[in-house]
Design a protein around this motif. Sequence first.
Motif, PDB file in Angstrom:
ATOM      1  N   UNK A 215      27.706  40.679  39.079  1.00  0.00           N
ATOM      2  CA  UNK A 215      27.733  39.350  38.484  1.00  0.00           C
ATOM      3  C   UNK A 215      29.120  39.020  37.932  1.00  0.00           C
ATOM      4  N   UNK A 216      29.634  37.860  38.331  1.00  0.00           N
ATOM      5  CA  UNK A 216      30.910  37.328  37.833  1.00  0.00           C
ATOM      6  C   UNK A 216      32.104  38.209  38.160  1.00  0.00           C
ATOM      7  N   UNK A 217      32.013  39.018  39.218  1.00  0.00           N
ATOM      8  CA  UNK A 217      33.120  39.909  39.524  1.00  0.00           C
ATOM      9  C   UNK A 217      33.251  40.075  41.038  1.00  0.00           C
ATOM     10  N   UNK A 218      34.461  39.899  41.561  1.00  0.00           N
ATOM     11  CA  UNK A 218      34.700  40.169  42.976  1.00  0.00           C
ATOM     12  C   UNK A 218      36.150  40.597  43.176  1.00  0.00           C
ATOM     13  N   UNK A 219      36.416  41.165  44.325  1.00  0.00           N
ATOM     14  CA  UNK A 219      37.722  41.747  44.630  1.00  0.00           C
ATOM     15  C   UNK A 219      38.150  41.307  46.025  1.00  0.00           C
ATOM     16  N   UNK A 220      39.428  40.949  46.166  1.00  0.00           N
ATOM     17  CA  UNK A 220      39.975  40.509  47.443  1.00  0.00           C
ATOM     18  C   UNK A 220      40.974  41.533  47.959  1.00  0.00           C
ATOM     19  N   UNK A 221      40.970  41.726  49.259  1.00  0.00           N
ATOM     20  CA  UNK A 221      41.945  42.578  49.933  1.00  0.00           C
ATOM     21  C   UNK A 221      43.046  41.706  50.529  1.00  0.00           C
ATOM     22  N   UNK A 222      44.313  42.202  50.428  1.00  0.00           N
ATOM     23  CA  UNK A 222      45.468  41.468  50.959  1.00  0.00           C
ATOM     24  C   UNK A 222      45.407  40.013  50.506  1.00  0.00           C
ATOM     25  N   UNK A 223      45.462  39.829  49.184  1.00  0.00           N
ATOM     26  CA  UNK A 223      45.177  38.526  48.595  1.00  0.00           C
ATOM     27  C   UNK A 223      46.439  37.760  48.232  1.00  0.00           C
ATOM     28  N   UNK A 224      46.281  36.445  48.153  1.00  0.00           N
ATOM     29  CA  UNK A 224      47.302  35.538  47.652  1.00  0.00           C
ATOM     30  C   UNK A 224      46.705  34.762  46.487  1.00  0.00           C
ATOM     31  N   UNK A 225      47.568  34.377  45.518  1.00  0.00           N
ATOM     32  CA  UNK A 225      47.115  33.572  44.386  1.00  0.00           C
ATOM     33  C   UNK A 225      48.238  32.623  43.994  1.00  0.00           C
ATOM     34  N   UNK A 226      47.884  31.362  43.675  1.00  0.00           N
ATOM     35  CA  UNK A 226      48.850  30.371  43.219  1.00  0.00           C
ATOM     36  C   UNK A 226      48.116  29.288  42.452  1.00  0.00           C
ATOM     37  N   UNK A 227      48.859  28.509  41.675  1.00  0.00           N
ATOM     38  CA  UNK A 227      48.295  27.322  41.034  1.00  0.00           C
ATOM     39  C   UNK A 227      48.813  26.052  41.690  1.00  0.00           C
ATOM     40  N   UNK A 228      49.600  26.207  42.749  1.00  0.00           N
ATOM     41  CA  UNK A 228      50.093  25.042  43.479  1.00  0.00           C
ATOM     42  C   UNK A 228      48.939  24.390  44.244  1.00  0.00           C
ATOM     43  N   UNK A 229      48.980  23.071  44.440  1.00  0.00           N
ATOM     44  CA  UNK A 229      47.902  22.402  45.167  1.00  0.00           C
ATOM     45  C   UNK A 229      47.937  22.753  46.654  1.00  0.00           C
TER      46      UNK A 229
END
Length: 731
Positions: free
Chosen positions: A145-159
């Motif tokens: 619950x409320x938890x997950x994990x990504x492999x080879x991930x990207x993250x940004x706050x850009x639109x």
Amino acid sequence: MNMRFFQNLYILALLCILPLTGLANELSVKPENGQKPIIKPKKKPVQIEADRITGYYKQEIEATGDAVLHHGDNVLTADRMKYYQQTEDTEVEGNVRLERPKDTLKGAQLQLNLKTEEGYLTEPRYLMKKGKGRGAGDMLLFEGKDNYRLKEAHYTTCPEGDNGWHIRAKELEIDNKNEVGTARHVSVVFKDTPILYSPWIDFSYSGKRKSGMLAPVAGYNVRTGFDIALPFYLNIAPNIDATIAPRIMTERGFLLSNEVRYIGNKNMNGHLQFDILPYDINTNQTRWGILFTHTQNIGKGWQGFLNYNQVSDDRYFRELTPNLAQTSLTNLSQQGGVSYNGRLGTNGAVSFTGFAQRFQTIQDPFALFVSPYERLPHFSMNAIKRDVGKMDFELNSSWTNFYHPTLVDGKRFVFYPSVSAPIRNEYGYITPKVGLHYTQYSLATPVENKGENIDRAIPVFSVDSGIAFDRKLQLGDRNFVQTLEPRIFYTYVPYRNQNYLPNFDSAVNDFSFAQMLTENRFSGSDRINDANRVTVALTSRFVEQETGIERLRLAVGQQVNFTDPRVLLLPPQVTSGKSDFIAAISGRLTPHISTDSNIQMDESKLWIEKVRTGISYQPEPGKVLNLGYRFTRNVLEQMDTSFQWPIAGNWHGVARANYSLKDDKILAGLAGFEYNACCWALRFVVQRLTTATQTTTTAVFVQLELKGLMGIGNNPLQVLQQSIPGYTSVH
């Protein structure tokens, strides 16, 4: 009605009846040995809609064509899905979209157990609803619950469509309960170029406080050289946090900076800043600084306070502090005490203060000055009682033990009672007042054959009167109330020779519109001016009728001395003379232009004594232009100009120059630029500041702010806000 409606109705009824049947069977079990029956929690209802639905009783349901599954607050849509009733597993494929309260997940194929919230999503794309973070990865693994994990991930706050910056990680774990992201083997990529690597990083995507490594802070100062700090933030408790920042300076060495903040019950709060440089490679010394403040609401009107500041040497702030505003500090207070505020009957108040105070004086070797007296200790009590037989009674009193290593020291007792008889009505007032200022000294050494125990008693008489007129006024499309407030203030204090008295804490108050309407032009209690003068003042205010906000104030005042003042302090006061005139204007001249200006003139000599003027033009946030001029005869003459203004596109320029016309040099200068994109900002600022009579320092601030993640570099925002009135971050 079409066939799909009956299919949906049948499936919905089937899904609702089966859990209820199971629950009824569970409740029918009789408890043994008098134990209470065990009731298993209900399953969350599952509702499925689709173009075509098929299934097997109590086994599985298959939905194809615009399939929608509702489960609690979650909505799952896809081209095709299977739901296994016994295990609560789902198998979904084709345009998968999972809408949840805190995020939205998209992908190609999904396997998810609705009970355990475990499974996986291929070709995942995600959007955080708090903080607007988004990204993608090769595989998304649901881990409860409320938890997950990504492999080879990207993250940004850009639109969408803008990848000005992003982080690239081998693994990215999202904890929706705590609203925290944790990434491993991370590269921070700006404009497709990796600029920072870390084996591990965690961040709050919603802006909540959390422990963890902060972005490095880097800068340049001619006194410290290249300067880099690696701060670590500790969220110790909801009301306590700390920041530990190891700092490396190429010209000084290694410095450890420690900051603790706390807030407690009953309005308790405190702030501790402690920095230590074990070995300065430039001076071969250990250097340190401590700044500590604490306030404590004890209860029943009592409050305790502590303010302790000390540094290892006089050059500490000028050479080591990253905050250039601290370079102008001259006396560091070391003070602790208690205070009390309470009521005195229905129309009265009483206050008490007791403290001990000493100072560390930061000396400029080329302009030495005398440190202030220490007060060890000081006690004061003030009281006021109104409407006692149509009179107001007031008492100001204090007892202080003054200490100084080189000057005359001793104890001083002040007792100043006064009584006034205000006469008021709806349009004006007149308030005669009479008081007796009594001062008694017990000195360590005798002064001018007066002995060690001396006293002074001076009567003080004043009459304050004023009338208020008002009228309604319309300027443009706005309605105002304009007031006209004439005021006459007369003061009489007989002359007493006070040259033989020590001066523990008196100084000449800066002449201003407010000061000219007071009885004593000296601060403290060691000097009481002789006075036979009248002040005539006229004030006009423009008050917005709808909001009650004062938009503009105009004031003029004339002070006439019927006799020349004889009680003086060295050096001679600028305000000597038979009469002084002052004019002031403050507020908004237009919706975008504001001013705060005053001018003082000595009419007996027909020259201007002081000018303090400033005008600001601010048509909108991010645009401001300030012009200022300061003049004090025989003391200073300075021009001060600053601005923040768009240059082109998202570029803004910032600058400030404080120029001494008397000394023909720049006392403080600043220049730089800002660039603001939708999800990142870049700031570059160079500041040059005079820190002592023959000492200047130059600092360079460079910061890349990745919105929603971190700021890399040395943040110049505090410098800009202090240097440019009206500055607004273009963030």
